[in-house]
Design a protein around this motif. Structure first.
Motif, PDB file in Angstrom:
ATOM      1  N   UNK A 135       0.829  -1.207   0.000  1.00  0.00           N
ATOM      2  CA  UNK A 135       0.000   0.000   0.000  1.00  0.00           C
ATOM      3  C   UNK A 135       0.863   1.257   0.000  1.00  0.00           C
ATOM      4  N   UNK A 136       1.747   1.383   1.019  1.00  0.00           N
ATOM      5  CA  UNK A 136       2.537   2.599   1.178  1.00  0.00           C
ATOM      6  C   UNK A 136       3.770   2.291   2.009  1.00  0.00           C
ATOM      7  N   UNK A 137       4.934   2.804   1.605  1.00  0.00           N
ATOM      8  CA  UNK A 137       6.181   2.489   2.297  1.00  0.00           C
ATOM      9  C   UNK A 137       6.287   3.166   3.658  1.00  0.00           C
ATOM     10  N   UNK A 138       5.604   4.285   3.869  1.00  0.00           N
ATOM     11  CA  UNK A 138       5.618   4.912   5.198  1.00  0.00           C
ATOM     12  C   UNK A 138       4.786   4.073   6.167  1.00  0.00           C
ATOM     13  N   UNK A 139       3.641   3.599   5.701  1.00  0.00           N
ATOM     14  CA  UNK A 139       2.838   2.687   6.514  1.00  0.00           C
ATOM     15  C   UNK A 139       3.614   1.410   6.806  1.00  0.00           C
ATOM     16  N   UNK A 140       4.359   0.900   5.838  1.00  0.00           N
ATOM     17  CA  UNK A 140       5.184  -0.296   6.059  1.00  0.00           C
ATOM     18  C   UNK A 140       6.134  -0.072   7.237  1.00  0.00           C
ATOM     19  N   UNK A 141       6.751   1.119   7.253  1.00  0.00           N
ATOM     20  CA  UNK A 141       7.712   1.424   8.312  1.00  0.00           C
ATOM     21  C   UNK A 141       7.026   1.502   9.664  1.00  0.00           C
ATOM     22  N   UNK A 142       5.858   2.144   9.705  1.00  0.00           N
ATOM     23  CA  UNK A 142       5.115   2.275  10.955  1.00  0.00           C
ATOM     24  C   UNK A 142       4.748   0.903  11.520  1.00  0.00           C
ATOM     25  N   UNK A 143       4.225   0.047  10.671  1.00  0.00           N
ATOM     26  CA  UNK A 143       3.803  -1.279  11.125  1.00  0.00           C
ATOM     27  C   UNK A 143       5.012  -2.114  11.517  1.00  0.00           C
ATOM     28  N   UNK A 144       6.098  -1.981  10.786  1.00  0.00           N
ATOM     29  CA  UNK A 144       7.309  -2.749  11.092  1.00  0.00           C
ATOM     30  C   UNK A 144       7.810  -2.449  12.503  1.00  0.00           C
ATOM     31  N   UNK A 145       7.623  -1.207  12.944  1.00  0.00           N
ATOM     32  CA  UNK A 145       8.097  -0.830  14.271  1.00  0.00           C
ATOM     33  C   UNK A 145       6.975  -0.743  15.312  1.00  0.00           C
ATOM     34  N   UNK A 146       5.830  -1.341  14.991  1.00  0.00           N
ATOM     35  CA  UNK A 146       4.784  -1.500  15.975  1.00  0.00           C
ATOM     36  C   UNK A 146       3.906  -0.292  16.218  1.00  0.00           C
ATOM     37  N   UNK A 147       3.923   0.685  15.341  1.00  0.00           N
ATOM     38  CA  UNK A 147       3.068   1.863  15.510  1.00  0.00           C
ATOM     39  C   UNK A 147       1.708   1.593  14.874  1.00  0.00           C
ATOM     40  N   UNK A 148       0.921   0.788  15.569  1.00  0.00           N
ATOM     41  CA  UNK A 148      -0.423   0.437  15.112  1.00  0.00           C
ATOM     42  C   UNK A 148      -1.419   1.137  16.029  1.00  0.00           C
ATOM     43  N   UNK A 149      -2.239   2.069  15.508  1.00  0.00           N
ATOM     44  CA  UNK A 149      -3.197   2.777  16.350  1.00  0.00           C
ATOM     45  C   UNK A 149      -4.073   1.794  17.125  1.00  0.00           C
ATOM     46  N   UNK A 150      -4.321   2.110  18.381  1.00  0.00           N
ATOM     47  CA  UNK A 150      -5.017   1.155  19.245  1.00  0.00           C
ATOM     48  C   UNK A 150      -6.428   0.827  18.757  1.00  0.00           C
ATOM     49  N   UNK A 151      -7.048   1.738  17.969  1.00  0.00           N
ATOM     50  CA  UNK A 151      -8.407   1.442  17.498  1.00  0.00           C
ATOM     51  C   UNK A 151      -8.446   0.255  16.538  1.00  0.00           C
ATOM     52  N   UNK A 152      -7.259  -0.146  16.053  1.00  0.00           N
ATOM     53  CA  UNK A 152      -7.192  -1.302  15.167  1.00  0.00           C
ATOM     54  C   UNK A 152      -6.727  -2.569  15.897  1.00  0.00           C
ATOM     55  N   UNK A 153      -6.423  -2.431  17.177  1.00  0.00           N
ATOM     56  CA  UNK A 153      -5.988  -3.585  17.967  1.00  0.00           C
ATOM     57  C   UNK A 153      -7.188  -4.128  18.726  1.00  0.00           C
ATOM     58  N   UNK A 154      -8.017  -4.911  18.050  1.00  0.00           N
ATOM     59  CA  UNK A 154      -9.240  -5.439  18.637  1.00  0.00           C
ATOM     60  C   UNK A 154      -9.074  -6.916  18.945  1.00  0.00           C
ATOM     61  N   UNK A 155     -10.057  -7.455  19.625  1.00  0.00           N
ATOM     62  CA  UNK A 155     -10.035  -8.883  19.965  1.00  0.00           C
ATOM     63  C   UNK A 155     -10.398  -9.743  18.763  1.00  0.00           C
ATOM     64  N   UNK A 156     -10.947  -9.093  17.721  1.00  0.00           N
ATOM     65  CA  UNK A 156     -11.310  -9.833  16.513  1.00  0.00           C
ATOM     66  C   UNK A 156     -10.050 -10.411  15.872  1.00  0.00           C
ATOM     67  N   UNK A 157     -10.109 -11.666  15.496  1.00  0.00           N
ATOM     68  CA  UNK A 157      -8.943 -12.334  14.922  1.00  0.00           C
ATOM     69  C   UNK A 157      -8.761 -11.896  13.470  1.00  0.00           C
ATOM     70  N   UNK A 158      -7.635 -11.252  13.213  1.00  0.00           N
ATOM     71  CA  UNK A 158      -7.335 -10.785  11.866  1.00  0.00           C
ATOM     72  C   UNK A 158      -5.897 -11.122  11.537  1.00  0.00           C
ATOM     73  N   UNK A 159      -5.641 -11.257  10.238  1.00  0.00           N
ATOM     74  CA  UNK A 159      -4.259 -11.464   9.821  1.00  0.00           C
ATOM     75  C   UNK A 159      -3.506 -10.143   9.903  1.00  0.00           C
ATOM     76  N   UNK A 160      -2.198 -10.234   9.908  1.00  0.00           N
ATOM     77  CA  UNK A 160      -1.340  -9.051   9.916  1.00  0.00           C
ATOM     78  C   UNK A 160      -1.676  -8.144   8.732  1.00  0.00           C
TER      79      UNK A 160
END
Length: 770
Positions: free
Chosen positions: A70-95
């Motif tokens: 999608x985007x290389x800046x987003x790649x960097x954010x996710x690689x270093x664990x900067x995932x906004x908490x609103x997306x960290x739900x109990x629902x089982x999702x793939x990376x």
């Protein structure tokens, strides 16, 4: 085997595939037409094909890690664990599903903000730094791609990653005083990535720090030196190529003395400053200079004689074994290859260079350095002759256009009355309610519409049948907009393929190719026109469609045009005259179209400038001239109209705070601005600057598939009215709706109209003192 003295390199390669295979795979996955595994396999096949192609083109240092889902800046954010908490739900999702949710949003969470990548038309997802986020290395992406290339193709590639300093500068959610501590937390993770790459055998590792081409403070420089000293101490064996692009570096001696093994400099968009600094200060003998000598942002073949002269100047300061030849920036910003273009006329095709052709030029120059100029003389002469012949073609010139531009040399375009007086005239003319509702312009372009356009373009459908089809869709959506309850309607733009391409096809001086696609954001690709000659309006472009739509309703229908700055910034532009001359030619063509609309009874005309901010030079000392010229061009397009004619404009996905004064100087009666993903931040700008004209702040994000509810849009409107007068406020989505589905668009607009109604009732009560 004896190693070459000078080597060739690429900074980054287009992700999309020669015929947008990447886009099609992504969208098939989002529609659940293919599985996640199928998507991964398709994109791996495409990625490996592109790596092999670069190898075949003779590139020594082939980048990996520049590829993205999608985007290389987003790649960097996710690689270093900067995932906004609103997306960290109990629902089982793939990376991967979580990754796409951050970029696109989901039914429960709004997508992360998106904005322009420096002064380009590429958009990145803005990293969110939340208070309780602890950075961690979730996956070494560059290592994965490095090993893939090594194991499957035998390529010892050059891993690429976005540098820590630029990454944090582009992020949001933290206070400035926290920057240093965040940097200190992040750098050890970068060191871990670099150590693992070095241990795996990577000869060179490219760290992109384009922020170094902006105006850095002394504090920035101090922190930057500390960062790269830490990196050097943590992995002293790794060969780091610190890459800059898009402009010159101001602090040449400081940057070139950083403890890295190579420095990449842009010698195309530096206005000669990098070359002047090199001549003045020289270059460290213990470092490699990666010289960006081929334009990575335009599509013309290089003047190889001029490029060779520039190269010779560089070689007078840098030995051949210190030199890497490469593009000025990633080739993400140009189409993939001209080889797919079979219909373009030979003179034009002969002077075009897309990504593959630019890599051929790099290989050619490298060969010339290593083996002698005589080995490339024939190619240089042939290319020079092609360019000279093309620029001399008579059909590129229009003496009437050139004369008209000259008449505006010392005149200033202005409206007849100031805004405060025009506003009264327009209110009497249109009699709109408080908080009028509208959309930005385009409405859903379904598969049925795209297929009809394709059949028409291929000659499989008659012009009459196609026109009847477009009229039917226009009529359908005029009725739908009236049912929804919108106050100001649009015709929907069903006849338009793209907001720049459509106009370029109707103006003289533009050329179009079939596969000249570039990525704009996510899977959204655009096909910029090529401005090769003088721009002229041969006949009205939009009048028939707009007056037909207006004939179907008593409500105002906006005429819809793309502005001169956006047409310029979203095109590949000729280089034989000044940018301002090209912009004025476009503006004069649009001026004529505006007058055609007005003469046919259209008195609400929107001239969109979504790209005005993106063209802003990175260096502050160049910004005033650019903004002055942008204001001039917009006013030249729009100032000839009568007082009752209401001029609208639209801008999206940029930082607006630093150009609010310029936005006001455009003297548009109403401006709509993307604000759904950054509502609070943008409204804060209006607390500082008192904007006195009509304004619509997008109340919902159209780039996300979720349907916003009435309550959240009501809150957005109410928040804006804390700082904006309700008599100047318009309610609209944040951008055009062409990429959305019919059902979600209808539901979202109904909720928007209802939210406006609820707030309107409260405001009327307040105004009346009830």
């Amino acid at each position: 085997m004896k190693r070459k003295k000078t080597i060739s390199s690429n900074i980054g390669y287009p992700r999309i595939g020669e015929k947008r295979e990447w886009k099609k795979a992504l969208e098939s996955f989002w529609k659940e037409e293919i599985t996640e595994n199928a998507l991964i396999e398709e994109l791996e096949t495409l990625r490996l094909k592109d790596l092999q192609k670069q190898k075949n083109l003779g590139i020594d240092l082939i980048p990996v890690g520049d590829f993205s889902y999608y985007d290389h800046v987003l790649d960097t954010a996710v690689m270093f664990g900067f995932i906004p908490r609103r997306f960290l739900t109990s629902e089982k999702k793939s990376h991967l599903q979580t990754y796409f949710d951050i970029a696109r949003g989901n039914k429960d969470a709004i997508a992360s903000e998106m904005t322009k990548w420096f002064n380009t038309n590429y958009h990145y997802i803005v990293p969110e730094i939340e208070e309780d986020t602890e950075p961690q290395l979730t996956e070494n992406r560059p290592l994965h791609y490095y090993l893939e290339a090594k194991e499957k193709l035998g390529i010892n590639a050059k891993p690429v990653l976005l540098g820590p300093f630029t990454f944090l500068k582009l992020a949001k959610g933290y206070e400035q005083e926290e920057f240093k501590s965040l940097l200190d937390t992040l750098v050890p993770l970068y060191i871990q990535v670099l150590q693992e790459l070095d241990n795996a055998g990577a000869e060179w590792i490219q760290i992109d720090e384009p922020i170094l081409s902006t105006n850095l403070t002394e504090t920035d420089l101090k922190q930057l030196k500390e960062v790269y000293q830490q990196v050097n101490n943590g992995c002293p064996e790794a060969k780091i190529l610190l890459q800059t692009y898009f402009e010159a570096v101001d602090h040449f001696e400081d940057i070139t003395s950083l403890p890295v093994q190579g420095i990449g400099l842009d010698f195309i968009h530096d206005d000669g400053v990098n070359l002047a600094s090199l001549k003045k200060f020289g270059f460290p003998k213990n470092k490699i200079l990666a010289a960006g000598l081929i334009n990575g942002r335009n599509v013309w073949r290089s003047d190889l004689k001029a490029t060779w002269n520039q190269l010779e100047t560089i070689r007078s300061k840098v030995s051949d074994d210190q030199l890497i030849i490469q593009p000025s920036c990633s080739l993400l910003h140009v189409p993939v290859t001209t080889s797919s273009e079979e219909e373009v006329e030979a003179p034009l095709k002969g002077v075009l260079a897309f990504a593959d052709q630019k890599l051929e030029e790099i290989s050619l120059l490298t060969n010339g350095v290593n083996n002698g100029r005589k080995y490339i003389d024939a190619d240089v002469e042939k290319q020079t002759k092609n360019l000279e012949s093309f620029w001399e073609l008579s059909h590129r010139r229009n003496t009437e256009v050139q004369a008209e531009v000259e008449t505006w040399h010392d005149k200033e375009p202005t409206r007849n009355l100031p805004f405060a007086e025009r506003q009264k005239v327009q209110q009497d003319y249109f009699n709109l309610p408080l908080l009028p509702t509208t959309t930005i312009g385009s409405l859903p372009q379904t598969n049925e519409i795209r297929q009809a356009r394709s059949r028409y373009r291929k000659g499989l459908q008659s012009p009459e049948t196609y026109e009847d089809f477009i009229k039917a869709k226009t009529s359908e959506w005029i009725d739908r907009q009236e049912e929804i309850g919108l106050d100001v309607l649009v015709h929907g733009e069903f006849e338009r393929n793209d907001m720049v391409e459509y106009f370029g096809e109707k103006l003289d001086g533009f050329a179009f190719l079939n596969y000249a696609w570039v990525q704009s954001y996510g899977s959204r690709c655009v096909k910029p026109p090529i401005i090769y000659g003088d721009v002229h309006l041969p006949e009205p472009m939009t009048v028939n469609e707009i007056i037909y739509a207006q004939s179907l309703t008593d409500k105002p229908v906006k005429g819809m045009l793309t502005g001169p700055i956006t047409i310029f910034n979203w095109s590949f532009v000729r280089e034989d005259i000044s940018p301002f001359e090209v912009t004025k030619q476009i503006a004069l063509a649009l001026n004529k179209e505006v007058q055609h609309l007005e003469k046919n009874g259209i008195h609400m005309i929107q001239v969109d400038e979504p790209a005005l901010r993106e063209g802003l030079p990175l260096k502050k000392n160049k910004q005033t001239q650019y903004l002055d010229e942008a204001v001039y061009a917009f006013k030249l397009s729009t100032s000839a109209v009568k007082n009752e004619t209401q001029v609208h404009t639209h801008m999206c996905y940029s930082e607006f705070g630093d150009i609010i004064h310029t936005i006001s100087r455009l003297d548009a009666d109403v401006i709509s601005i993307e604000a759904a993903r950054s509502h609070g931040e943008l409204i804060a700008d209006f607390e500082i600057f008192s904007y006195d004209k009509g304004i619509g702040l997008g109340v919902y994000d159209i780039h996300s598939p979720r349907i916003p509810n009435v309550e959240e849009m009501e809150k957005s409107i109410t928040r804006a009215l804390r700082v904006l007068d309700p008599h100047q406020f318009w309610v609209n989505p944040d951008c055009g709706l062409k990429t959305r589905g019919i059902e979600e668009t209808t539901a979202s607009l109904k909720n928007m109209v209802e939210a406006a109604r609820l707030v309107r009732e409260k405001q009327v009560s307040l105004i009346n003192g009830d």
